[in-house]
Design a protein around this motif. Sequence first.
Motif, PDB file in Angstrom:
ATOM      1  N   GLU A  15       2.904  -2.792   3.288  1.00  0.00           N
ATOM      2  CA  GLU A  15       1.523  -2.664   3.773  1.00  0.00           C
ATOM      3  C   GLU A  15       0.920  -1.294   3.448  1.00  0.00           C
ATOM      4  OE1 GLU A  15       1.379  -3.858   7.871  1.00  0.00           O
ATOM      5  OE2 GLU A  15       1.918  -5.929   7.420  1.00  0.00           O
ATOM      6  N   VAL A  16       1.064  -0.894   2.186  1.00  0.00           N
ATOM      7  CA  VAL A  16       0.536   0.397   1.748  1.00  0.00           C
ATOM      8  C   VAL A  16      -0.926   0.233   1.350  1.00  0.00           C
ATOM      9  CG1 VAL A  16       0.835   2.347   0.174  1.00  0.00           C
ATOM     10  CG2 VAL A  16       2.820   0.998   0.869  1.00  0.00           C
ATOM     11  N   SER A  40      -5.263  -3.795   1.809  1.00  0.00           N
ATOM     12  CA  SER A  40      -6.541  -4.384   2.209  1.00  0.00           C
ATOM     13  C   SER A  40      -7.480  -4.599   1.028  1.00  0.00           C
ATOM     14  CB  SER A  40      -7.216  -3.498   3.260  1.00  0.00           C
ATOM     15  OG  SER A  40      -7.484  -2.233   2.721  1.00  0.00           O
ATOM     16  N   ALA A  41      -6.964  -4.444  -0.190  1.00  0.00           N
ATOM     17  CA  ALA A  41      -7.810  -4.694  -1.364  1.00  0.00           C
ATOM     18  C   ALA A  41      -8.101  -6.188  -1.465  1.00  0.00           C
ATOM     19  CB  ALA A  41      -7.113  -4.205  -2.628  1.00  0.00           C
ATOM     20  N   PRO A  42      -9.264  -6.547  -2.020  1.00  0.00           N
ATOM     21  CA  PRO A  42      -9.526  -7.975  -2.236  1.00  0.00           C
ATOM     22  C   PRO A  42      -8.473  -8.560  -3.179  1.00  0.00           C
ATOM     23  CG  PRO A  42     -11.506  -6.652  -2.605  1.00  0.00           C
ATOM     24  CD  PRO A  42     -10.366  -5.691  -2.472  1.00  0.00           C
ATOM     25  N   ALA A  43      -8.028  -9.753  -2.865  1.00  0.00           N
ATOM     26  CA  ALA A  43      -7.019 -10.404  -3.706  1.00  0.00           C
ATOM     27  C   ALA A  43      -7.494 -10.497  -5.153  1.00  0.00           C
ATOM     28  CB  ALA A  43      -6.699 -11.793  -3.156  1.00  0.00           C
ATOM     29  N   PHE A  68      -2.207   5.251  -7.694  1.00  0.00           N
ATOM     30  CA  PHE A  68      -0.814   5.563  -7.354  1.00  0.00           C
ATOM     31  C   PHE A  68      -0.105   4.343  -6.770  1.00  0.00           C
ATOM     32  CE2 PHE A  68      -1.907  10.198  -7.412  1.00  0.00           C
ATOM     33  CZ  PHE A  68      -0.970  10.550  -8.370  1.00  0.00           C
ATOM     34  N   VAL A  69      -0.779   3.606  -5.909  1.00  0.00           N
ATOM     35  CA  VAL A  69      -0.112   2.460  -5.274  1.00  0.00           C
ATOM     36  C   VAL A  69       0.058   1.320  -6.281  1.00  0.00           C
ATOM     37  CG1 VAL A  69      -0.185   0.835  -3.355  1.00  0.00           C
ATOM     38  CG2 VAL A  69      -0.944   3.175  -3.018  1.00  0.00           C
ATOM     39  N   LEU A  70      -0.874   1.202  -7.223  1.00  0.00           N
ATOM     40  CA  LEU A  70      -0.671   0.217  -8.289  1.00  0.00           C
ATOM     41  C   LEU A  70       0.569   0.570  -9.110  1.00  0.00           C
ATOM     42  CD1 LEU A  70      -4.332  -0.480  -9.495  1.00  0.00           C
ATOM     43  CD2 LEU A  70      -2.804  -2.063  -8.299  1.00  0.00           C
TER      44      LEU A  70
END
Lengths: 68, 68
Positions: A40-41, A46-49, B22-24
């Motif tokens: 849950e980073v 919370s980005a749109p799928a 970074f999270v990607l």
Amino acid sequence: MPDTARTRFRLDGSRSEAPLRFVLVATQIAGPAVVRYVLEVEPVASAPAEQLVATAGPNVRRYLTGDL
Amino acid sequence: MPDTARTRFRLDGSRSEAPLRFVLVATQIAGPAVVRYVLEVEPVASAPAEQLVATAGPNVRRYLTGDL
């Protein structure tokens, strides 16, 4: 050559690569899934799928149709 | 522009994108790690680490320096 035809060519034409290609595609599903739903980073959580699909799309395309 | 300079530009020049980038990148580590070490799916489980790095490399480069 359209992507579907190129994918078929890649998977038929070099059968020994097909399992690797499929499992590499799985890494593109497992990675975002773990980061989004397990760890849950933010901002991926919370980005749109649709955005995550769009960012991973070229990776999946390359794994299916590109040079490895 | 070399990759390191382009990365710096992307991360400095559009700060709101830096956490996402970074999270990607983290998804590119988590995905192969889960498939290789947790699920242990072949052929990724026994592929040379160098091969997995080489296949994920362009994804990481795009996430750091490319358009999202």
